[in-house]
Every structure is written in structure tokens, then in C-alpha cells.
Design an enzyme around this catalytic site. Structure first.
Site, PDB file in Angstrom:
ATOM      1  N   SER A   5      17.733  20.961  -9.452  1.00  0.00           N
ATOM      2  CA  SER A   5      17.873  19.520  -9.267  1.00  0.00           C
ATOM      3  C   SER A   5      16.512  18.837  -9.420  1.00  0.00           C
ATOM      4  O   SER A   5      15.890  18.959 -10.472  1.00  0.00           O
ATOM      5  CB  SER A   5      18.505  19.240  -7.900  1.00  0.00           C
ATOM      6  OG  SER A   5      18.989  17.932  -7.824  1.00  0.00           O
ATOM      7  N   ASP A  56      21.284  23.018 -12.801  1.00  0.00           N
ATOM      8  CA  ASP A  56      22.166  21.892 -12.539  1.00  0.00           C
ATOM      9  C   ASP A  56      21.458  20.539 -12.452  1.00  0.00           C
ATOM     10  O   ASP A  56      21.667  19.774 -11.503  1.00  0.00           O
ATOM     11  CB  ASP A  56      22.994  22.127 -11.271  1.00  0.00           C
ATOM     12  CG  ASP A  56      24.384  21.492 -11.400  1.00  0.00           C
ATOM     13  OD1 ASP A  56      24.960  21.554 -12.499  1.00  0.00           O
ATOM     14  OD2 ASP A  56      24.884  20.936 -10.414  1.00  0.00           O
ATOM     15  N   HIS A  83      26.819  21.696  -6.237  1.00  0.00           N
ATOM     16  CA  HIS A  83      25.545  21.410  -6.908  1.00  0.00           C
ATOM     17  C   HIS A  83      24.472  22.420  -6.518  1.00  0.00           C
ATOM     18  O   HIS A  83      23.619  22.774  -7.326  1.00  0.00           O
ATOM     19  CB  HIS A  83      25.109  19.984  -6.568  1.00  0.00           C
ATOM     20  CG  HIS A  83      23.794  19.587  -7.148  1.00  0.00           C
ATOM     21  ND1 HIS A  83      23.457  19.802  -8.477  1.00  0.00           N
ATOM     22  CD2 HIS A  83      22.722  18.975  -6.596  1.00  0.00           C
ATOM     23  CE1 HIS A  83      22.241  19.341  -8.701  1.00  0.00           C
ATOM     24  NE2 HIS A  83      21.775  18.837  -7.568  1.00  0.00           N
TER      25      HIS A  83
END
Length: 377
Positions: free
Chosen positions: A151, A176, A345
Site C-alpha cells: 500500500s 496491492d 487489502h
């Protein structure tokens, strides 16, 4: 339906109504109580140390967790609001797969890292931090390094790689985060942050919330990583209720000197109860205050990723994450991509074994390292 905030600051997805999300590993037998007690970092890393680096205003101190003494270095960068402890379970798995060293660091203003200017979370500053920590650890001749970021940490990894802050860079793995969907999700980010609890009555309570809300789908990872997201805050000294109770006790003591000892004991007991009552946990990082940096983390990220001259791996929780630039780049074979379904996530926390398998295979294929003797891939 509004897009889920799966690619931005938090290493998590917004909670779904009704507790667990699909794919959760938390479903257990009826009547069986889940253990939400915290786990120690030492069960997953060999060492913990604080690394001092010089800056214009003095010294910054970065907390790192390490395992291994030989092989290429896996430099792990966490998502916004999280800490190096989000990599704990993954570290345990990957270290048993391949010959490697692991260095997981708390980025500035996160975890137990202490910097002179914690408000500066620009991509440029954070990328420079990575280079300074690597130099402090290894000097002018660092070992081969594979940088892996999730992230926000994935975005910082890309900025670090393109700025050539790591001269011995072997490869790049981003987990991700994709520019297109990240930029789209920023508009909804503040609403999501406001929807989270502001405080927790205990660390166990925070761990339980993270699992039941679907933020982290792996209870073991939640038990070790949530301690890096929240901190204990004592509100006793500034609480009017506490100061009033102490003041009343003092007045009673002056009115009846014969009851002095009994009064002292009573006040001490009341103070202890107040401390227990007011000891709460809150988020270590106020992500809502970092909004001015969000766009700088993600804008232009796809192009930067594609221009990195080292082998690249992109791990996604869903194929819908790909934007136009990355779709074209993937068709042209500019990077390797793998989708890990049924993850939130926080892919490396939800499915540490799948992420470790993908990374190990990638590194062995590129001859960066070898599988450990006795490991059956």
C-alpha cells in the site's frame, strides 16, 4: 456502490456489515472462544534495534526488526498507519522458504520510530529515509536488496527505487497498490477514517475489532501487528473527574486528622481504579492529518513502477485493481503479476504463506537466492 478503499493509506479494507468478510479464517466452532491476546515480536523476528541517521535538524531514530545473517536482504515497508510488525507472520514464513535476511522498518511517524519532523510524510522524504537507514546499516557497500512494500509502503518503495537510493537494488515487489484505483479511493478516505473507533479499552479490544471488522483476516497476524497500530494513552492527569476526587480526599483529610491513614488508603484505591478506567488505546498515527501527502504518494506511480530497471513483481488482491498503464505494461511483459483472491487489502497479513510462495518463486526464478535445503516447493 462506492468503491472499497482497498488501495490507499491503510493496510486494510473498510469493514463490511455483519462482522467477517468472505474468505475470513476466523470462523470457528460454536461456543469456542477466540484468543485476542497480543503476541510478542520476538516470536517472529530474531532481533530488534533502533538505527540512528543524521538529518538537518539532528538525529532521527528508526525502529527495525531483523532475521537472518546471510543471503539477499528483503527490505519490508508497511502500509499507512501500520508498522513493521504487520510483516511478522510473513517473515516467519519466507525465512523458512529461502536463504535471505529480513529487515522490516517502522516508517517515519509510525510504530516506534522517532523523527524530528514527524509531520513530513512526503514521498521524497520517506524515500530518502529508506536510503539513509540502508546506509547506516551497511555502509557504502550494501548487500543485494529486494525492496517489498505494501500500500503506502509500496508507493514509497517505488519512489525509493526510481530515485536510486538503494544502489544494490535487486528487485521490487509492490503489494496491492495501483495508481488509478488508489487515486479514485482518496475522495472517500476521510469518511472511512471517521468511521473507525477513535479509542479502544484495551489492546485485546483493538485486536478483536481489527479481526471482526475484516481489517485483518488472519487472527495470528492481528495479534502481533495491532500493537504497532495503537498506543496506550493515560488521560488521568488531565481528567477533571480524577483531579476532583483527589481534591475531595484532601479536604476530608484536613477535616478529620484521626482518619488520615484510612483516607490515604481510600484515595490510593480510588486513584488505581481511575487509572484502570481511563487507560485507553488510540491510533498511533492520525492519518486524517496526512491528507496533503496522499496525492504525492500515488500520482504517477504506475509510470514510475514501469520505469524501474529491476525485475518487478506486483501482487494484487483482485484483478480489478489494474489501471490502463499497468494493463498495457503487463501485456508487454514489463513485470510479473499474481492475483491472490480471497484476501483483504492487507494481503501479506491475510495470506502470508501465499505471498511468501509468490515472492520465493520470483526470487529463485531470477536467481536472486535459492530455496532452503529441505524445503519442498
Amino acid at each position: 456502490m462506492e468503491k472499497q478503499l482497498h488501495l490507499n493509506l491503510l493496510a486494510s479494507r473498510p469493514p463490511m456489515a455483519g462482522g467477517f468478510q468472505s474468505g475470513s479464517k476466523m470462523k470457528m466452532g460454536p461456543g469456542r472462544k477466540r484468543d485476542f491476546s497480543p503476541l510478542a515480536w520476538s516470536q517472529y523476528f530474531e532481533t530488534m534495534e533502533d538505527v540512528e541517521v543524521e538529518n538537518e535538524n539532528g538525529k532521527d531514530i528508526f525502529r527495525i526488526y531483523c532475521s537472518g545473517s546471510h543471503g539477499p536482504v528483503l527490505l519490508l515497508l508497511h502500509g499507512g498507519g501500520h508498522s513493521a510488525l504487520s510483516w511478522a507472520v510473513f517473515t516467519n514464513v519466507i525465512y523458512n522458504r529461502i536463504n535471505c535476511r529480513v529487515v522490516a522498518m517502522d516508517l517515519r511517524a509510525h510504530g516506534d520510530t522517532k523523527v524530528k519532523n514527524p509531520d513530513d510524510l512526503s514521498a521524497d522524504t520517506m524515500a530518502k529515509d529508506i536510503g539513509k537507514v540502508v546506509e547506516a546499516l551497511y555502509g557504502e557497500n550494501p548487500p543485494p536488496i529486494m525492496i517489498i512494500g505494501h500500500s503506502m509502503g509500496g508507493a514509497i518503495a517505488v519512489h525509493t527505487a526510481t530515485a536510486n537510493h538503494i544502489p544494490s537494488l535487486l528487485g521490487l515487489c509492490v503489494i496491492d497498490v495501483v495508481e488509478g484505483t488508489a487515486m479514485d479511493a482518496l475522495n472517500s478516505m476521510q469518511n472511512f477514517l471517521r468511521s473507525r473507533p477513535k479509542t479502544f479499552k484495551s489492546l485485546e479490544n483493538a485486536i478483536e475489532w481489527s479481526v471482526k471488522s475484516g481489517q485483518i483476516r488472519n487472527i495470528e497476524s492481528a495479534r502481533v501487528s495491532m500493537g504497532g497500530q495503537v498506543k496506550k494513552c493515560e488521560e488521568t492527569t488531565s481528567s477533571p473527574g480524577v483531579s476532583n476526587s483527589i481534591g475531595e480526599g484532601i479536604i476530608e483529610e484536613e477535616e478529620d486528622e484521626e482518619a488520615e491513614e484510612e483516607s490515604n488508603k481510600k484515595r490510593m484505591k480510588e486513584d488505581d481504579q481511575e487509572i484502570k478506567k481511563e487507560s485507553i488505546f488510540t491510533w498511533r498515527v492520525e492519518l486524517s492529518k496526512t491528507e496533503k501527502y496522499w496525492e504525492g504518494w500515488f500520482r504517477g506511480l504506475s509510470a514510475l513502477f514501469l520505469t524501474c530497471p529491476v525485475p518487478k513483481l506486483l501482487l494484487l488482491a483482485g484483478v480489478d485493481r489494474l489501471d490502463k498503464d499497468l494493463t498495457i505494461g503487463q501485456m508487454q511483459g514489463k513485470f510479473q503479476m499474481q492475483v491472490l483472491p480471497q484476501c483483504g487489502h492487507a494481503v501479506h497479513e491475510d495470506a502470508p504463506e501465499k505471498v511468501a510462495d509468490a515472492l520465493a518463486t520470483f526470487m529463485v526464478r531470477h536467481k536472486f537466492t535459492e530455496f532452503k535445503e529441505g524445503y519442498l516447493c
